[in-house]
Every structure is written in C-alpha cells, then in structure tokens.
Write an enzyme that holds these catalytic residues in place. Structure first.
Site, PDB file in Angstrom:
ATOM      1  N   ASP A   1       0.812  -1.221   0.000  1.00 49.67           N
ATOM      2  CA  ASP A   1       0.000   0.000   0.000  1.00 49.67           C
ATOM      3  C   ASP A   1       0.847   1.272   0.000  1.00 49.67           C
ATOM      4  O   ASP A   1       0.466   2.285   0.597  1.00 49.67           O
ATOM      5  CB  ASP A   1      -0.972   0.022   1.203  1.00 49.67           C
TER       6      ASP A   1
ATOM      7  N   HIS B   1      -5.123  -1.914  -7.450  1.00 51.25           N
ATOM      8  CA  HIS B   1      -4.898  -0.499  -7.717  1.00 51.25           C
ATOM      9  C   HIS B   1      -6.147   0.069  -8.363  1.00 51.25           C
ATOM     10  O   HIS B   1      -6.920  -0.651  -8.978  1.00 51.25           O
ATOM     11  CB  HIS B   1      -3.643  -0.256  -8.558  1.00 51.25           C
TER      12      HIS B   1
HETATM   13  P1  IMP Z   1      -2.292 -13.025   0.929  1.00 52.61           P
HETATM   14  O1  IMP Z   1      -1.306 -12.433  -0.026  1.00 52.61           O
HETATM   15  O2  IMP Z   1      -3.717 -12.796   0.539  1.00 52.61           O
HETATM   16  O3  IMP Z   1      -2.012 -14.474   1.237  1.00 52.61           O
HETATM   17  O4  IMP Z   1      -2.135 -12.249   2.339  1.00 52.61           O
HETATM   18  C1  IMP Z   1      -0.948 -12.390   3.127  1.00 52.61           C
HETATM   19  C2  IMP Z   1      -0.580 -11.081   3.812  1.00 52.61           C
HETATM   20  O5  IMP Z   1      -0.162 -10.137   2.836  1.00 52.61           O
HETATM   21  C3  IMP Z   1      -1.732 -10.407   4.571  1.00 52.61           C
HETATM   22  O6  IMP Z   1      -1.223  -9.736   5.711  1.00 52.61           O
HETATM   23  C4  IMP Z   1      -2.255  -9.399   3.565  1.00 52.61           C
HETATM   24  O7  IMP Z   1      -2.947  -8.335   4.163  1.00 52.61           O
HETATM   25  C5  IMP Z   1      -0.954  -8.956   2.929  1.00 52.61           C
HETATM   26  N1  IMP Z   1      -1.151  -8.431   1.574  1.00 52.61           N
HETATM   27  C6  IMP Z   1      -1.352  -9.149   0.451  1.00 52.61           C
HETATM   28  N2  IMP Z   1      -1.460  -8.332  -0.610  1.00 52.61           N
HETATM   29  C7  IMP Z   1      -1.280  -7.087  -0.153  1.00 52.61           C
HETATM   30  C8  IMP Z   1      -1.240  -5.808  -0.788  1.00 52.61           C
HETATM   31  O8  IMP Z   1      -1.381  -5.673  -2.007  1.00 52.61           O
HETATM   32  N3  IMP Z   1      -1.035  -4.730   0.050  1.00 52.61           N
HETATM   33  C9  IMP Z   1      -0.844  -4.869   1.394  1.00 52.61           C
HETATM   34  N4  IMP Z   1      -0.863  -6.041   2.000  1.00 52.61           N
HETATM   35  C10 IMP Z   1      -1.083  -7.148   1.247  1.00 52.61           C
END
Ligand code: IMP
Length: 472
Positions: A16, A44
C-alpha cells in the site's frame, strides 16, 4: 537494432505504498508494463472522469494505448475475477486486444484454493484470494494422479480435461479437509465460462518477453505486495506467498537477468501495515496492533473509517499518547482497507527498515509518497518529525532486520527528531518549492538509506507529485 532493458519497481515496506500511481506516472518511459508475482491480492484503482475502477490482476499503465501489458508465469490467475476486470476495462472504452499478454505458464487459482484460504487464512490475515494455497499446490505439483498445479496453458490446451481436474481437486479437497463446498460447488462451471473471455489473452510464446527486449522494448516490472511481505525475506509468517523482491522479476517475469538496468523502490513517509506481525515504528505499539486487528476480526466497521471520522481530530493530534495521535494520522492519510474500511496500523518512517530494503533489492532510486502528511507533526505537542534511525535488540544495537520473527518483534526503535514544517505542500510541483525542513528530512533519508530520491508524492492525486530526477 539495439536491445532494450528492464527496470524493476518494488514496494519497500508492507504494501500500500502507492506503487500504481508512480508506475502510471513513469510508464510513459517504457514499452511494456509487466507483473511477475501475486494475483488478485494486489489492487490499484484508476480514475476515469468521476469513475473509479478497481483493478487487481491487470498491470498498471492501462491508459497509454501503445503500452504492452504482460502478466508473467510467477503470477497466479483468478479467471473469474480477471474476466470481470476485463469487462470493466472494456466498459470504460479501453481495448486490450493485442496489448494484454498473460503467460501460459501462470497458475490458475482453483475453487479449492479459495475454500482453504477461507478456512486457514485468518491467522495470517490473508486477503482470502487463495494465494497461499495456489502457490502451495504449485510446489506440491501432484497428488497421486491429480495434477495440483493447473496453468492457463493447460486450460487452453485441453479445456475438458483440465476443468475436469479442477473439479476433481475441489471434491477431493472437500473430503480431505471436511469442508462444505457451498457456493464453491458452482465455481468450476462459472470459471469455465469466464475462461472464454480470458483465453484470447493467454500468450503461448514462452519467449515473448525475450523477443520483445531483443527487438528493443523497454520493460518496467511492477512488483505486487512489497519487500516486507516476501515469502522468504519478509516478515515471515505474516507475509504473502510469492517472492516480492526485485530479483524475482527475472524468475516470474519471464525475462533473463542480463537485461536488468535498475531497481526503483516505492515507500511512504508515514508507514502502514495490515495484519499481524512486527512493526517497529508503529505509533502505539502493541495497543495499536490489537486495536486494528480487533477491528479486522469484527469485519472492520466497528473501528473503521466511518467511526474514526467522527473523532475530534485536533484533540487526537495534540494527544501525548501515540496510540491516540496515530488515529489522527490514519484519518488524515486515509489508511483504511479499500474494501473492508478496516484501520491499518500506522507508524513513523523507519529508516533502518528502508535501508535494509534498499540493499536487499539493490535500489538506486526511491519514490517517497505521502510527504505532504509530515506537516501534521508541526501540530503535535512535540512539533517535530520522528524518524526511526536505529534498532536495539535485547540491549544491543543492530543495523539489520533480524531473521527470526520473535527477535524482530522485540526490537526497540531509536528515534531521531527533525524540525517540522507547517506549510501545505500539496500544490508544490518543483523540488525547490518544498519547505527547507522537508528537504532536510529528504536529504537524511537519501544519506541513511543509500539511494537517490527520484520523486515525492505530495497528495493522493496523480498530479500531486514532485519529480526530483528524470529517468528514461
Ligand atoms: P495473501 O497475499 O492474501 O495471502 O495475504 C498475506 C498477507 O499479505 C496479509 O497480511 C495481507 O494483508 C498482505 N497483503 C497481500 N497483498 C497485499 C497488498 O497488495 N497490500 C498490502 N498487504 C497485502
């Protein structure tokens, strides 16, 4: 004809950081915008007139009609969501035919991946997009005669067989894990239909990127998630399931590393994090983590954007309790989940973490977003801008991020304070017009992190940007 090159852009912190706005800005210097990791867990938004379109799998750079968009083999594809995205893009009048190429070697997110993530993803706080399970199945490859890693090219090659396999994987997973298939039972059929809208974009030529660069193309690799969420080097286990670091661009992006020119990092002057895990510079420490996570477990709205918006902003800013002050920063910087509205944890810019990320990723140039918000500190009791410039672990100073999660959780921040500025810089467009105290902070960031600042963000809009160095 001389050959082209590739630059890589990666997030330096916990995600982010506003990567898409920077990539949209600099995409004009390139011919191909490519992704190499992740899937619909990224996000995005693009603004078209008054309309905002949320995109997850299609690379940034959509608005330059001459740019090729490439999704590499390191990405994972949710066919249903991709079809919906393509529909939204078509609805705003953008034609991606001949522009969008998705690697035939990219893995498909299957219905059972979504079910398993819904079942176990809560502890890490995943986005529930099935990301962990699809990468896990990619590594597992087969279970008996079942193919676990189904790729786009497989679906293209033999729809009947591989959609049958996907259905079999779902029914087996339901049995093995004792799950209720529920609505997921309809997904194989829905995915089969959605695949028709996606099939035309699957790139069969596995040398596509090499050929582009051999012909002179300039590529920008757009990292999804960020350095601290890297599955190996990041804040394990509170990470995503792919490699997010710059080197991964030359694995999942389908180009050999001989073409690498430079890496650029994107950070923000006020940090944020979603989910659990160490966050050294967090305002309010454990109390803040607990508060934000509680709100998340409640589904968000309890302490979400709407609730915090009612608070007395000036009183929060003046509070001597960093936990309360952080609420003001969150309100002013809009640090809430885009979909869930749940509060993100917020913290000061951590220069030890940033320097670490710069070194691991080989960053030459940094874009630092949210610099306009640093003026809030002039209204706090202290009036100065805090930056983390040292780490202390169990009484000893260290200059790196410890590998063990527990140890990183015990690290205490050493904070340096800088004179604040009260000017509103959101209209500033040239570096010389930035207040001297902000320029002093930026200089310290460059010296400490060991890279050049290429640009700073001074507001949420795309044009609220000050270029410090031209690339290209
Ligand atoms: P996953 O990628 O859905 O397995 O999530 C794993 C961790 O990465 C969690 O803490 C999510 O909130 C974080 N996360 C995944 N994608 C993003 C992103 O695009 N921005 C911020 N955090 C992310």
């Amino acid at each position: 004809m001389s050959k082209g090159y590739a630059d890589v852009v990666v997030g330096m912190q916990y995600g982010d950081e506003g990567k898409a706005r920077i990539i949209d800005k600099i995409a004009q210097n390139y011919d191909v915008v490519a992704r190499f990791n992740g899937g619909s867990n990224a996000g995005h938004t693009v603004k078209v007139g008054d309309e905002t379109v949320a995109l997850q799998q299609v690379p940034s750079g959509l608005f330059y009609p001459d740019k090729i968009l490439y999704v590499g083999s390191g990405c994972v594809i949710n066919v249903l969501k991709l079809a919906a995205e393509l529909e939204k893009i078509a609805a705003i009048g953008i034609d991606l035919k001949g522009r969008l190429h998705i690697s035939s070697q990219a893995s498909v997110v299957q219905p059972h991946h979504l079910l398993i993530d819904a079942m176990i993803g809560g502890t890490v706080g995943t986005t529930k997009n099935g990301i962990g399970p699809v990468y896990a199945d990619k590594a597992l490859r087969m279970w008996g005669d079942r193919l676990l890693n189904i790729r786009l090219g497989d679906l293209l090659d033999n729809r009947e067989y591989y959609f049958g396999m996907l259905e079999k994987n779902l029914s087996e997973a339901v049995k093995i894990y004792g799950l209720e298939a529920g609505e997921a039972a309809d997904l194989p059929e829905k995915m089969k239909q959605a695949f028709e809208a996606v099939a035309g974009y699957v790139e069969k030529d596995t040398l596509f990127m090499e050929r582009m660069v051999e012909k002179g193309a300039r590529v920008i690799f757009e990292g999804a998630q960020s350095y601290m969420l890297d599955v190996t080097r990041g804040s394990v286990p509170y990470v995503t399931s792919s490699s997010t670091i710059a080197g991964a661009a030359y694995v999942g992006g389908d180009l050999s590393p001989q073409y690498h020119r430079q890496t650029m990092g994107i950070g923000k002057a006020l940090m944020s994090r979603v989910g659990h895990g160490p966050f050294v510079s967090e305002f309010g420490g454990a109390k803040s983590e607990e508060y934000c996570m509680l709100a998340a477990e409640d589904g968000g709205p309890k302490y979400g954007r709407a609730v915090e918006a009612q608070y007395d902003l000036e009183a929060l800013i003046k509070s001597e309790d960093p936990f309360e002050m952080a609420k003001a920063l969150r309100i002013l910087s809009g640090e809430y989940g885009t979909v869930t509205t749940r509060p993100r944890r917020v913290g000061a810019l951590d220069l030890v973490q940033l320097r670490h990320a710069v070194r691991v990723n080989g960053v030459k140039g940094l874009y630092l977003n949210k610099c306009d918000l640093l003026n809030v500190f002039s209204r706090t009791k202290d009036g100065r801008i805090p930056l983390v410039t040292g780490y202390e672990l169990d009484g000893e100073k260290i200059d790196y991020i410890p590998g063990a999660t527990g140890a990183y959780g015990r690290v205490k921040a050493i904070i340096e304070y800088f004179d604040g500025f009260s000017e509103d810089v959101s209209e500033v467009r040239v570096a010389a017009d930035l207040p001297a105290n902000l320029r002093a902070v930026l200089k310290r960031v460059e010296e400490f992190a060991g890279c050049e600042i290429y640009g700073v963000g001074v507001g949420p809009e795309r044009e609220q940007f000050v270029e410090m160095k031209k690339i290209g």
